[in-house]
Design a protein around this motif. Structure first.
Motif, PDB file in Angstrom:
ATOM      1  N   MET A 105       0.810  -1.216   0.000  1.00 46.18           N
ATOM      2  CA  MET A 105       0.000   0.000   0.000  1.00 46.18           C
ATOM      3  C   MET A 105       0.842   1.263   0.000  1.00 46.18           C
ATOM      4  SD  MET A 105      -3.369  -0.408   2.362  1.00 46.18           S
ATOM      5  CE  MET A 105      -2.532  -1.025   3.800  1.00 46.18           C
ATOM      6  N   VAL A 106       1.915   1.277   0.808  1.00 46.61           N
ATOM      7  CA  VAL A 106       2.652   2.511   1.054  1.00 46.61           C
ATOM      8  C   VAL A 106       4.011   2.537   0.385  1.00 46.61           C
ATOM      9  CG1 VAL A 106       3.606   4.008   2.840  1.00 46.61           C
ATOM     10  CG2 VAL A 106       1.453   2.814   3.242  1.00 46.61           C
ATOM     11  N   LYS A 107       4.750   1.411   0.474  1.00 47.89           N
ATOM     12  CA  LYS A 107       6.125   1.406  -0.007  1.00 47.89           C
ATOM     13  C   LYS A 107       6.270   0.943  -1.458  1.00 47.89           C
ATOM     14  CE  LYS A 107       8.254   0.686   4.505  1.00 47.89           C
ATOM     15  NZ  LYS A 107       9.186  -0.153   5.281  1.00 47.89           N
ATOM     16  N   GLU A 108       5.188   0.420  -2.009  1.00 44.22           N
ATOM     17  CA  GLU A 108       5.183  -0.052  -3.392  1.00 44.22           C
ATOM     18  C   GLU A 108       6.183  -1.184  -3.641  1.00 44.22           C
ATOM     19  OE1 GLU A 108       5.343   4.180  -5.151  1.00 44.22           O
ATOM     20  OE2 GLU A 108       4.119   3.014  -6.535  1.00 44.22           O
ATOM     21  N   THR A 109       6.419  -2.004  -2.636  1.00 39.71           N
ATOM     22  CA  THR A 109       7.270  -3.168  -2.839  1.00 39.71           C
ATOM     23  C   THR A 109       6.390  -4.398  -2.928  1.00 39.71           C
ATOM     24  OG1 THR A 109       7.532  -3.404  -0.445  1.00 39.71           O
ATOM     25  CG2 THR A 109       9.227  -2.178  -1.598  1.00 39.71           C
ATOM     26  N   ASP A 110       6.796  -5.361  -3.737  1.00 40.00           N
ATOM     27  CA  ASP A 110       5.995  -6.564  -3.962  1.00 40.00           C
ATOM     28  C   ASP A 110       6.933  -7.754  -4.078  1.00 40.00           C
ATOM     29  OD1 ASP A 110       4.055  -8.366  -4.462  1.00 40.00           O
ATOM     30  OD2 ASP A 110       3.494  -7.604  -6.440  1.00 40.00           O
ATOM     31  N   ILE A 111       7.617  -8.061  -2.953  1.00 37.77           N
ATOM     32  CA  ILE A 111       8.610  -9.129  -2.958  1.00 37.77           C
ATOM     33  C   ILE A 111       7.930 -10.480  -2.781  1.00 37.77           C
ATOM     34  CG2 ILE A 111      10.651 -10.018  -1.756  1.00 37.77           C
ATOM     35  CD1 ILE A 111      11.051  -6.966  -0.950  1.00 37.77           C
ATOM     36  N   VAL A 112       6.926 -10.526  -1.922  1.00 37.88           N
ATOM     37  CA  VAL A 112       6.146 -11.742  -1.706  1.00 37.88           C
ATOM     38  C   VAL A 112       4.706 -11.407  -2.019  1.00 37.88           C
ATOM     39  CG1 VAL A 112       5.459 -13.476  -0.022  1.00 37.88           C
ATOM     40  CG2 VAL A 112       7.744 -12.486   0.101  1.00 37.88           C
ATOM     41  N   SER A 113       4.055 -12.254  -2.790  1.00 38.20           N
ATOM     42  CA  SER A 113       2.660 -11.989  -3.156  1.00 38.20           C
ATOM     43  C   SER A 113       1.772 -12.073  -1.911  1.00 38.20           C
ATOM     44  CB  SER A 113       2.195 -13.024  -4.173  1.00 38.20           C
ATOM     45  OG  SER A 113       2.058 -14.288  -3.550  1.00 38.20           O
ATOM     46  N   PRO A 114       0.607 -11.377  -1.945  1.00 37.06           N
ATOM     47  CA  PRO A 114      -0.295 -11.433  -0.792  1.00 37.06           C
ATOM     48  C   PRO A 114      -0.699 -12.859  -0.414  1.00 37.06           C
ATOM     49  CG  PRO A 114      -0.935  -9.653  -2.253  1.00 37.06           C
ATOM     50  CD  PRO A 114       0.154 -10.420  -2.957  1.00 37.06           C
ATOM     51  N   ASN A 115      -0.989 -13.699  -1.409  1.00 38.40           N
ATOM     52  CA  ASN A 115      -1.393 -15.077  -1.099  1.00 38.40           C
ATOM     53  C   ASN A 115      -0.260 -15.869  -0.479  1.00 38.40           C
ATOM     54  OD1 ASN A 115      -4.001 -14.720  -1.987  1.00 38.40           O
ATOM     55  ND2 ASN A 115      -3.612 -15.489  -4.042  1.00 38.40           N
ATOM     56  N   LEU A 116       0.940 -15.693  -0.994  1.00 37.83           N
ATOM     57  CA  LEU A 116       2.090 -16.403  -0.435  1.00 37.83           C
ATOM     58  C   LEU A 116       2.402 -15.898   0.970  1.00 37.83           C
ATOM     59  CD1 LEU A 116       4.263 -18.481  -0.782  1.00 37.83           C
ATOM     60  CD2 LEU A 116       5.648 -16.805  -2.012  1.00 37.83           C
ATOM     61  N   SER A 117       2.221 -14.595   1.190  1.00 40.36           N
ATOM     62  CA  SER A 117       2.467 -14.057   2.529  1.00 40.36           C
ATOM     63  C   SER A 117       1.526 -14.674   3.545  1.00 40.36           C
ATOM     64  CB  SER A 117       2.307 -12.534   2.535  1.00 40.36           C
ATOM     65  OG  SER A 117       0.942 -12.159   2.451  1.00 40.36           O
ATOM     66  N   MET A 118       0.303 -15.038   3.107  1.00 40.79           N
ATOM     67  CA  MET A 118      -0.635 -15.681   4.017  1.00 40.79           C
ATOM     68  C   MET A 118      -0.192 -17.089   4.378  1.00 40.79           C
ATOM     69  SD  MET A 118      -2.708 -13.402   4.856  1.00 40.79           S
ATOM     70  CE  MET A 118      -3.503 -14.546   5.966  1.00 40.79           C
ATOM     71  N   LYS A 119       0.534 -17.768   3.478  1.00 36.06           N
ATOM     72  CA  LYS A 119       1.110 -19.077   3.807  1.00 36.06           C
ATOM     73  C   LYS A 119       2.127 -18.910   4.940  1.00 36.06           C
ATOM     74  CE  LYS A 119       3.178 -23.156   3.536  1.00 36.06           C
ATOM     75  NZ  LYS A 119       2.682 -24.288   4.361  1.00 36.06           N
ATOM     76  N   ILE A 120       2.984 -17.915   4.820  1.00 33.01           N
ATOM     77  CA  ILE A 120       3.973 -17.644   5.873  1.00 33.01           C
ATOM     78  C   ILE A 120       3.257 -17.271   7.167  1.00 33.01           C
ATOM     79  CG2 ILE A 120       5.869 -16.120   6.556  1.00 33.01           C
ATOM     80  CD1 ILE A 120       6.558 -15.874   3.561  1.00 33.01           C
ATOM     81  N   PHE A 121       2.238 -16.416   7.045  1.00 30.90           N
ATOM     82  CA  PHE A 121       1.462 -15.984   8.211  1.00 30.90           C
ATOM     83  C   PHE A 121       0.862 -17.172   8.961  1.00 30.90           C
ATOM     84  CE2 PHE A 121      -2.792 -15.090   9.865  1.00 30.90           C
ATOM     85  CZ  PHE A 121      -2.542 -14.060  10.766  1.00 30.90           C
ATOM     86  N   THR A 122       0.177 -18.049   8.239  1.00 30.30           N
ATOM     87  CA  THR A 122      -0.493 -19.160   8.912  1.00 30.30           C
ATOM     88  C   THR A 122       0.507 -20.154   9.497  1.00 30.30           C
ATOM     89  OG1 THR A 122      -0.750 -20.255   6.746  1.00 30.30           O
ATOM     90  CG2 THR A 122      -2.622 -19.004   7.587  1.00 30.30           C
ATOM     91  N   ASP A 123       1.635 -20.367   8.824  1.00 30.86           N
ATOM     92  CA  ASP A 123       2.658 -21.281   9.367  1.00 30.86           C
ATOM     93  C   ASP A 123       3.240 -20.739  10.670  1.00 30.86           C
ATOM     94  OD1 ASP A 123       2.261 -23.025   7.318  1.00 30.86           O
ATOM     95  OD2 ASP A 123       4.262 -22.848   6.439  1.00 30.86           O
ATOM     96  N   ILE A 124       3.545 -19.438  10.687  1.00 29.87           N
ATOM     97  CA  ILE A 124       4.060 -18.822  11.918  1.00 29.87           C
ATOM     98  C   ILE A 124       3.000 -18.876  13.002  1.00 29.87           C
ATOM     99  CG2 ILE A 124       4.818 -16.660  12.981  1.00 29.87           C
ATOM    100  CD1 ILE A 124       6.154 -15.937  10.336  1.00 29.87           C
ATOM    101  N   PHE A 125       1.761 -18.585  12.621  1.00 32.82           N
ATOM    102  CA  PHE A 125       0.680 -18.567  13.602  1.00 32.82           C
ATOM    103  C   PHE A 125       0.484 -19.933  14.243  1.00 32.82           C
ATOM    104  CE2 PHE A 125      -3.613 -18.745  15.155  1.00 32.82           C
ATOM    105  CZ  PHE A 125      -3.776 -17.509  15.767  1.00 32.82           C
ATOM    106  N   LYS A 126       0.453 -20.977  13.413  1.00 35.88           N
ATOM    107  CA  LYS A 126       0.253 -22.327  13.947  1.00 35.88           C
ATOM    108  C   LYS A 126       1.404 -22.745  14.856  1.00 35.88           C
ATOM    109  CE  LYS A 126      -2.615 -23.999  10.119  1.00 35.88           C
ATOM    110  NZ  LYS A 126      -2.697 -24.887   8.935  1.00 35.88           N
ATOM    111  N   TYR A 127       2.628 -22.419  14.459  1.00 32.82           N
ATOM    112  CA  TYR A 127       3.801 -22.792  15.263  1.00 32.82           C
ATOM    113  C   TYR A 127       3.775 -22.085  16.612  1.00 32.82           C
ATOM    114  CZ  TYR A 127       8.741 -23.680  16.409  1.00 32.82           C
ATOM    115  OH  TYR A 127       9.909 -24.072  17.017  1.00 32.82           O
TER     116      TYR A 127
END
Length: 524
Positions: A169-191
């Protein structure tokens, strides 16, 4: 002289309209929607937590600072990683020659994290880790450092600031796609939910939106849109609302518009309770908005740096009046350079003055009932809700970002604000009004970046010479395989790689190889 009697004087009745009543005025603290605070007694029993940053050039220097000040009333530490670490480079990468940052901590491996927290009781200190690209290896290094201290993982407390949507939204960087970032999010959350129950898994940031000079309602609306997206994706992944809501917190900037910032935090608690309610939580604690605040970087101008002390104090007061749970106050040097310890001590003492000398902690929601505050609270809440509905009608924040809506709204408000500053319609002391002809200079500590890089390289060489290459190779291969398939928990495998002394860059490269394949296979 004898006193005169005023009994014969008759006062005329006021022609003023009756004071407006607000629908939210009956809301109390400790009961949803938590307008006046998420705890019934708020600061009366326990004031907000004081958070301080470790932003020294090396892990060793950061560790020395903490150990020199063991009785600082600090229970929360935020680690500021340097640009090289955030971009997943090891210090021996040729691209970084003469580019190692002079401020913020450099982390190449688990050994640096162990040094940073050497003799720091991780079971007694809450740690904030902020990163996007490097979040998996950095969090893994922290976990392994705790294991080395023999601290049970269920005793670790802290928070992660991992927010890819913020950068989009702010920095205009797109290193990890939103969907892929949710994979990282859920893995960290579950752990973390299974092994680190005291850890608030994620802090969702609105800070950078205010840094971009946007409005309070935009900061709330788009930040909560991110929170709503996280909740929906988590529920899709099989995580129930009470579990996810209890692990989310929010990170706000506090600027110089004093009453607006107080009203913003009050409105935020109402809005979040309204958002969570639609998922029918069973636990009343799920409605509570967990909040960390930081005084605003953009209000700290390079001109006359000593004015920052006053600005930071005013902003810190707004955060306290608004009911924050934890607070970081900017240092004297935040926008200039790297100073000695006294700058960090001053930021801590600023909060202690507010907590212990002003007595503002002796009442709940001190500004409640003020027409100005209640009116602002209602206006901000209503405008933010309208923006939330706009995002929802577009199909959610990811869809809105793809259409460029948040970026457009932020740029519009930022342009208006900057125009007011340029035309001196919005006053900034020492910037567009009351400028000093001559300013006192800061006493800046000199950092030898060559020495810092040389030291980091030597540690990396020693690490690689003493580890088991085969174990490193296998653990990295397992990471790549898991990133490709999207089936195994990435944090669990990253922790195993960290135990085998894989470096930040090695872990990140292994993940990136797998992520490229994962993106292709899922058409992200």
């Amino acid at each position: 002289m004898p006193r005169k009697s005023f009994e014969h004087i008759k006062l005329k009745s006021s022609n003023l309209e009756p004071q407006q009543n607000f629908k939210h005025e009956d809301f109390v603290a400790g009961i949803a929607p938590n307008l006046r605070g998420i705890y019934a007694t708020m600061y009366i029993k326990k004031p907000w937590e004081i958070r301080q940053c470790i932003s020294f050039s090396s892990a060793k220097e950061g560790n020395i600072f903490y150990k020199k000040n063991p009785e600082t009333h600090l229970k929360e530490l935020s680690i500021t990683f340097n640009v090289e670490t955030q971009n997943t480079y090891d210090s021996d990468d040729e691209i970084l020659k003469n580019l190692v940052s002079k401020t913020s901590v450099n982390i190449d491996s688990v050994e640096d994290m162990k040094m940073l927290f050497y003799q720091v009781p991780l079971d007694k200190i809450s740690v904030s880790i902020t990163s996007n690209d490097a979040i998996l290896p950095l969090l893994a290094f922290y976990i392994v450092a705790a294991e080395e201290q023999e601290v049970p993982l269920d005793q670790l407390s802290g928070i992660i600031q991992y927010d890819v949507l913020k950068d989009l939204m702010v920095k205009e960087t797109d290193i990890v796609s939103p969907n892929l970032s949710m994979k990282i999010f859920t893995d960290i959350f579950k752990y973390t939910s299974n092994k680190m129950p005291k850890f608030n898994s994620f802090s969702i940031s609105g800070f950078h939106m205010q840094e971009a000079n946007t409005t309070a309602e935009i900061e709330l609306a788009y930040t909560f849109s991110k929170g709503l997206e996280f909740i929906k994706k988590s529920i899709e992944a099989g995580i129930d609302i009470d579990t996810i809501a209890s692990k989310l917190s929010f990170f706000w900037a506090i600027g110089m518009d004093h009453f607006t910032e107080i009203a913003k935090l009050r409105a935020a608690r109402m809005l979040w309770a309204k958002i969570v309610k639609q998922f029918n939580p069973k636990n009343q604690n799920s409605f509570a908005l967990r909040t960390h605040c930081k005084t605003n970087n953009s209000s700290l101008k390079a001109q006359d740096p000593f004015n920052k002390i006053a600005r930071t104090t005013i902003e810190a007061m707004a955060a306290a009046f608004g009911g924050t749970e934890s607070l970081y106050t900017n240092t004297l040097n935040e926008s200039n350079a790297f100073l000695k310890d006294y700058s960090n001590i001053l930021t801590k003492d600023t909060q202690l003055f507010l907590q212990q000398e002003t007595h503002i902690t002796k009442t709940v929601d001190p500004w409640a009932g003020s027409f100005r505050i209640e009116k602002l609270t209602e206006e901000i809440a209503n405008r933010a809700w309208s923006l939330l509905k706009e995002v929802n009608d577009l199909g959610g924040l990811t869809k809105a970002i793809e259409k460029g809506i948040p970026k457009k709204r932020i740029e519009e408000t930022a342009t208006k604000k900057q125009t007011k500053i340029i035309m001196s319609k919005e006053v900034l002391i020492d910037v567009n009004k009351h400028q000093l002809k001559q300013e006192d200079s800061l006493r800046v500590s000199k950092i030898d970046s060559d020495a810092v890089r040389k030291s980091q390289i030597e540690k990396l060489q020693l690490l690689k010479a003493n580890r088991n290459p085969e174990k490193v190779k296998n653990s990295l291969a397992n990471l790549t395989k898991a990133a490709k398939s999207g089936k195994e928990n990435l944090l669990d495998l990253t922790v195993k790689a960290a135990r085998n002394s894989a470096t930040l860059s090695e872990i990140s490269n292994a993940l990136e190889i797998g992520f490229n394949s994962y993106k292709t296979s899922t058409k992200l």
